[in-house]
Design an enzyme around this catalytic site. Structure first.
Site, PDB file in Angstrom:
ATOM      1  N   GLU A 200       0.838  -1.190   0.000  1.00  0.00           N
ATOM      2  CA  GLU A 200       0.000   0.000   0.000  1.00  0.00           C
ATOM      3  C   GLU A 200       0.878   1.245   0.000  1.00  0.00           C
ATOM      4  O   GLU A 200       2.072   1.182   0.313  1.00  0.00           O
ATOM      5  CB  GLU A 200      -0.927   0.010   1.222  1.00  0.00           C
ATOM      6  CG  GLU A 200      -0.197   0.111   2.542  1.00  0.00           C
ATOM      7  CD  GLU A 200      -1.113  -0.047   3.739  1.00  0.00           C
ATOM      8  OE1 GLU A 200      -2.262  -0.466   3.546  1.00  0.00           O
ATOM      9  OE2 GLU A 200      -0.668   0.245   4.859  1.00  0.00           O
ATOM     10  N   ASN A 235       8.931   0.133  12.274  1.00  0.00           N
ATOM     11  CA  ASN A 235       7.478  -0.106  12.242  1.00  0.00           C
ATOM     12  C   ASN A 235       6.943  -0.751  13.512  1.00  0.00           C
ATOM     13  O   ASN A 235       5.835  -1.277  13.531  1.00  0.00           O
ATOM     14  CB  ASN A 235       7.101  -0.969  11.029  1.00  0.00           C
ATOM     15  CG  ASN A 235       7.590  -0.375   9.729  1.00  0.00           C
ATOM     16  OD1 ASN A 235       7.362   0.802   9.461  1.00  0.00           O
ATOM     17  ND2 ASN A 235       8.293  -1.164   8.934  1.00  0.00           N
ATOM     18  N   GLU A 275      -7.086   0.364  13.767  1.00  0.00           N
ATOM     19  CA  GLU A 275      -5.961   1.278  13.595  1.00  0.00           C
ATOM     20  C   GLU A 275      -6.185   2.188  12.389  1.00  0.00           C
ATOM     21  O   GLU A 275      -6.682   1.755  11.351  1.00  0.00           O
ATOM     22  CB  GLU A 275      -4.661   0.486  13.426  1.00  0.00           C
ATOM     23  CG  GLU A 275      -4.358  -0.409  14.619  1.00  0.00           C
ATOM     24  CD  GLU A 275      -2.915  -0.891  14.620  1.00  0.00           C
ATOM     25  OE1 GLU A 275      -2.148  -0.509  13.713  1.00  0.00           O
ATOM     26  OE2 GLU A 275      -2.555  -1.635  15.543  1.00  0.00           O
ATOM     27  N   GLU A 289      -5.905  -1.145   9.619  1.00  0.00           N
ATOM     28  CA  GLU A 289      -6.130  -2.562   9.873  1.00  0.00           C
ATOM     29  C   GLU A 289      -6.899  -2.706  11.179  1.00  0.00           C
ATOM     30  O   GLU A 289      -7.028  -1.745  11.951  1.00  0.00           O
ATOM     31  CB  GLU A 289      -4.806  -3.329   9.973  1.00  0.00           C
ATOM     32  CG  GLU A 289      -3.927  -2.866  11.134  1.00  0.00           C
ATOM     33  CD  GLU A 289      -2.541  -3.463  11.087  1.00  0.00           C
ATOM     34  OE1 GLU A 289      -2.076  -3.771   9.978  1.00  0.00           O
ATOM     35  OE2 GLU A 289      -1.926  -3.607  12.151  1.00  0.00           O
ATOM     36  N   ASN A 291      -6.892  -5.133  14.587  1.00  0.00           N
ATOM     37  CA  ASN A 291      -6.241  -6.183  15.367  1.00  0.00           C
ATOM     38  C   ASN A 291      -7.303  -6.871  16.213  1.00  0.00           C
ATOM     39  O   ASN A 291      -7.877  -6.260  17.123  1.00  0.00           O
ATOM     40  CB  ASN A 291      -5.152  -5.590  16.262  1.00  0.00           C
ATOM     41  CG  ASN A 291      -4.007  -5.038  15.433  1.00  0.00           C
ATOM     42  OD1 ASN A 291      -3.369  -5.754  14.690  1.00  0.00           O
ATOM     43  ND2 ASN A 291      -3.781  -3.740  15.539  1.00  0.00           N
ATOM     44  N   PHE A 349      19.323   0.293  17.438  1.00  0.00           N
ATOM     45  CA  PHE A 349      18.270  -0.489  18.094  1.00  0.00           C
ATOM     46  C   PHE A 349      18.337  -1.970  17.755  1.00  0.00           C
ATOM     47  O   PHE A 349      17.314  -2.657  17.731  1.00  0.00           O
ATOM     48  CB  PHE A 349      16.879   0.059  17.752  1.00  0.00           C
ATOM     49  CG  PHE A 349      16.689   1.491  18.127  1.00  0.00           C
ATOM     50  CD1 PHE A 349      16.354   1.847  19.419  1.00  0.00           C
ATOM     51  CD2 PHE A 349      16.867   2.503  17.197  1.00  0.00           C
ATOM     52  CE1 PHE A 349      16.189   3.175  19.772  1.00  0.00           C
ATOM     53  CE2 PHE A 349      16.705   3.828  17.539  1.00  0.00           C
ATOM     54  CZ  PHE A 349      16.365   4.172  18.837  1.00  0.00           C
TER      55      PHE A 349
END
Length: 668
Positions: A200, A235, A275, A289, A291, A349
């Site tokens: 997307e 993400n 979301e 989406e 959840n 990270f």
């Protein structure tokens, strides 16, 4: 009501569910892999069943092993937590066939909304605004590139069955689309057993805002406000808050009603989250989406609503009606959640593993100033952080009447959180809490990339912070010197005396100081006329102390390293030296030791498994070219060349495990 609840999960969320179940008088069953034999959730549960080897695809996501644990213990219900089997319709259906209650939504809702491709189609049919993209399945990398070219870069490549940041990549060009497709597909297969991928449009300057919904089996569905989840890396969410500093009441109501309509369209019950991506410039929101499970960040919603979402899920699963309506839902105050991860923020990270040699969270509950501290965790002091699972250690939450007070409460809680033995992101979390952009609420999902363009290197103390740390170090030094005098007493026949004049150096600052002590406390006088009043109950051996510097509480982590003092506070990590004036003068003459040259080596940036080597010895590689792939904690990391060079030697093979800084290859 459910009598015995099996938690088909591990770590923090398993512990979280067990706490509520025990509060409700429900017996609990834990399941565990080889790696989790001594885990906290195993210790907390009334019963525990071993279900296999460490890899989740051999234990936690093997449906038959969970069913066997149910039969063995006589559990009459299962809570799936999040991740693993939580959005697996086959699992929910298997439980129904066993006559076991699934503490979650109906199978048809999981099938419809848990699958991101199907959910987007349904949302579009229901008139919900969706992000432009290709909702069909993608066969291979060539098709992924073709579709991405048509949509227009940047694009988001996502696993249809994904969650928690797994199986997601942003591609800014065709090469990244090709690489991202394969990595997303691999991660999706390993994490969810489902490698379907869709693409997307990636919305620039977006805010990630989600609506918590809750429904019962009698057709009642409510929304419980929103959560702002915009601060993310790779993400995956890092800091969340409720409510959002961006939404006005009208937008909140519109998003909430749309989320409820979508849930009702699929007969949804239990807790779930819808979301949205919100365009920060145009104030438009797009369905992202749904959840069909409990979210990681649910505690912030609980803190502002006063509801226990796990309890509500259990009651709904037992057939009870919701005991309140939409008008009864009130949002009170502000809550912040910081996810404490086993990862090294100084290495972009990357995951870290090992033993928690020290794990001391802050005191939970209502604080003296009326704020609240909550820490949801699945680890303990001396426990092990495994490479097989998600790197989250704990979720630290604070509540206060307003946003800035909640942020300040979080800062204090992070100051008082001790974690040693592994790399972790506490310094980064502390740094964010002090940033003016975060405090003002001007955040997007690109926040970390924009604010830390060159990666996180720690916070450099400004003049004011340096003086506070210098004053604390001087007091620590005084305590050490007084202790030494008390032990040795004299030098020859002469009584040993402790000087009052010192030179303190840290992070490029140098302060000549004089320390004086009276009945009123200790004063550190600086050579330029400034003064600091400082008190604290630090004693040798203590690794954390709250000092009072000019009336401010400063919670500092302390480590002694020979003559140096290491202090950590608010994202700062400084080595302080407190010397006599003569020693400080001589120290200026000492040469600086240079670090070893590793510019011609590719070193493993994290503990993990080498899944592939993309080059051979003798190959010429270009800057940005893929060299190797390392998998750790269910995430694939592609290592790329920093400059043009020739591969001289490859030191490992695919399938080998490496520690941090393990040699992968050398260059000429």
């Amino acid at each position: 009501m459910i009598s015995k609840l099996l938690i088909a999960n591990r770590g923090e969320i398993a512990c979280r569910v067990i706490k509520t179940a025990k509060k409700m008088g429900i017996k609990t069953v834990a399941v565990y892999s080889d790696a989790d034999r001594d885990a906290l959730h195993v210790k907390m549960a009334d019963e525990a069943v071993h279900i296999g080897p460490a890899p989740s695809n051999q234990s936690y996501i093997v449906i038959e092993k969970i069913l066997e644990a149910i039969r063995q213990t006589g559990a009459d219900a299962v809570h799936p937590g999040y991740g693993f089997l939580s959005e697996n319709a086959v699992f929910a259906d298997a439980l129904a066939k066993e006559g076991v209650t699934f503490v979650g939504p109906p199978v048809n809702a999981i099938q419809a909304m848990g699958d991101k491709i199907t959910s987007k189609k349904l949302a579009a049919e229901a008139g919900v605004s969706t992000v432009p993209g290709h909702m069909g399945l993608i066969a291979d990398a060539d098709e992924a590139v073709k579709i991405s070219d048509q949509i227009g870069y940047p694009v988001m490549i996502k696993a249809s069955a994904g969650g928690g940041g797994k199986g997601m990549r942003i591609a800014w060009n065709a090469e990244e689309a090709r690489e991202g497709f394969q990595s997303s597909k691999n991660e999706a297969k390993n994490s969810f057993g489902d490698d379907r991928i869709f693409i997307e449009k990636f919305v620039t300057e977006p805010r990630h805002i989600e609506i918590q919904v809750l429904g019962d089996k009698h057709g009642n569905v409510l929304y419980l406000g929103e959560r702002e989840c915009s601060i993310q890396r790779r993400n995956q969410k890092v800091i969340e808050e409720a409510p959002s500093p961006f939404l006005d009441e009208a937008t909140r109501k519109a998003m909430g009603e749309q989320a409820v309509a979508l849930a009702k369209a699929v007969g949804y019950h239990s807790a779930g989250t819808v979301e949205f991506i919100v365009d920060g410039k145009q104030n438009k929101f797009y369905f992202l989406e749904m959840n069909t499970r409990l979210q990681v960040e649910h505690p912030v919603t609980e803190l502002i609503t006063g509801l226990d979402l796990v309890e509500q899920m259990i009651r709904v699963a037992s057939g009870e009606k919701l005991a309140f309506g939409q008008s009864d839902v009130k949002l009170n105050g502000w809550a912040i959640e910081s996810r404490l991860y086993a990862e090294d923020p100084y290495r972009n990270f990357l995951p870290s593993i090992g033993r928690l040699t020290r794990y001391h969270p802050p005191v939970e509950g209502v604080q003296d100033d009326g704020t609240i501290v909550r820490n949801d965790t699945g680890v303990y002091d001396g426990g092990e952080i495994s490479m097989y699972y998600d790197p989250m250690i704990a979720k630290l939450c604070t509540w206060a009447p307003d946003r800035l007070s909640a942020i300040d409460a979080m800062s204090k809680a992070l100051d008082n959180f001790e974690v040693e033995g592994i790399g972790h992101n506490l310094p980064f979390l502390s740094a964010v809490m002090q940033q003016e952009r975060f405090r003002s609420g001007k955040i997007t999902t690109a926040y970390i990339a924009e604010e830390f363009k060159d990666g996180f290197t720690g916070v450099v103390p400004d003049e004011a912070a340096a003086r506070k740390l210098a004053a604390i170090a001087t007091l620590i030094n005084q305590t050490l010197q007084d202790r030494a005098v008390a032990i040795s007493g004299t030098i020859g026949n002469h009584p040993r005396k402790v000087g009052k004049d010192w030179v303190v150096t840290l992070a490029g600052h140098e302060f000549p100081v004089t320390i004086s002590t009276s009945v009123d406390g200790t004063t550190i006088a600086f050579a330029d006329g400034g003064k600091c009043a400082v008190t604290g109950g630090w004693l040798p051996g203590r690794t954390h102390t709250i000092f009072h510097v000019d009336g401010e509480d400063v919670g500092v982590k302390i480590n002694l390293a020979g003559p140096a003092i290491r202090l950590r506070w608010r994202g700062m990590d400084v080595t302080v030296r407190v010397r006599s004036p003569r020693v400080a003068e001589l120290a200026h003459l000492m040469p600086v030791k240079l670090p070893p040259d590793t510019s011609k080596m590719l070193l493993c940036p994290m503990p993990g498994v080498i899944t592939s080597i993309a080059v051979q010895e003798g190959d010429q590689v270009e800057a940005g070219q893929s060299l190797a792939t390392v998998e750790a904690m269910k995430m694939e990391n592609i290592l790329k060349a920093e400059k043009r060079s020739v591969v001289k030697k490859i030191a490992v093979k695919a399938g080998e495990s490496l520690a941090v800084d393990g040699l992968i290859m050398e260059f000429e």
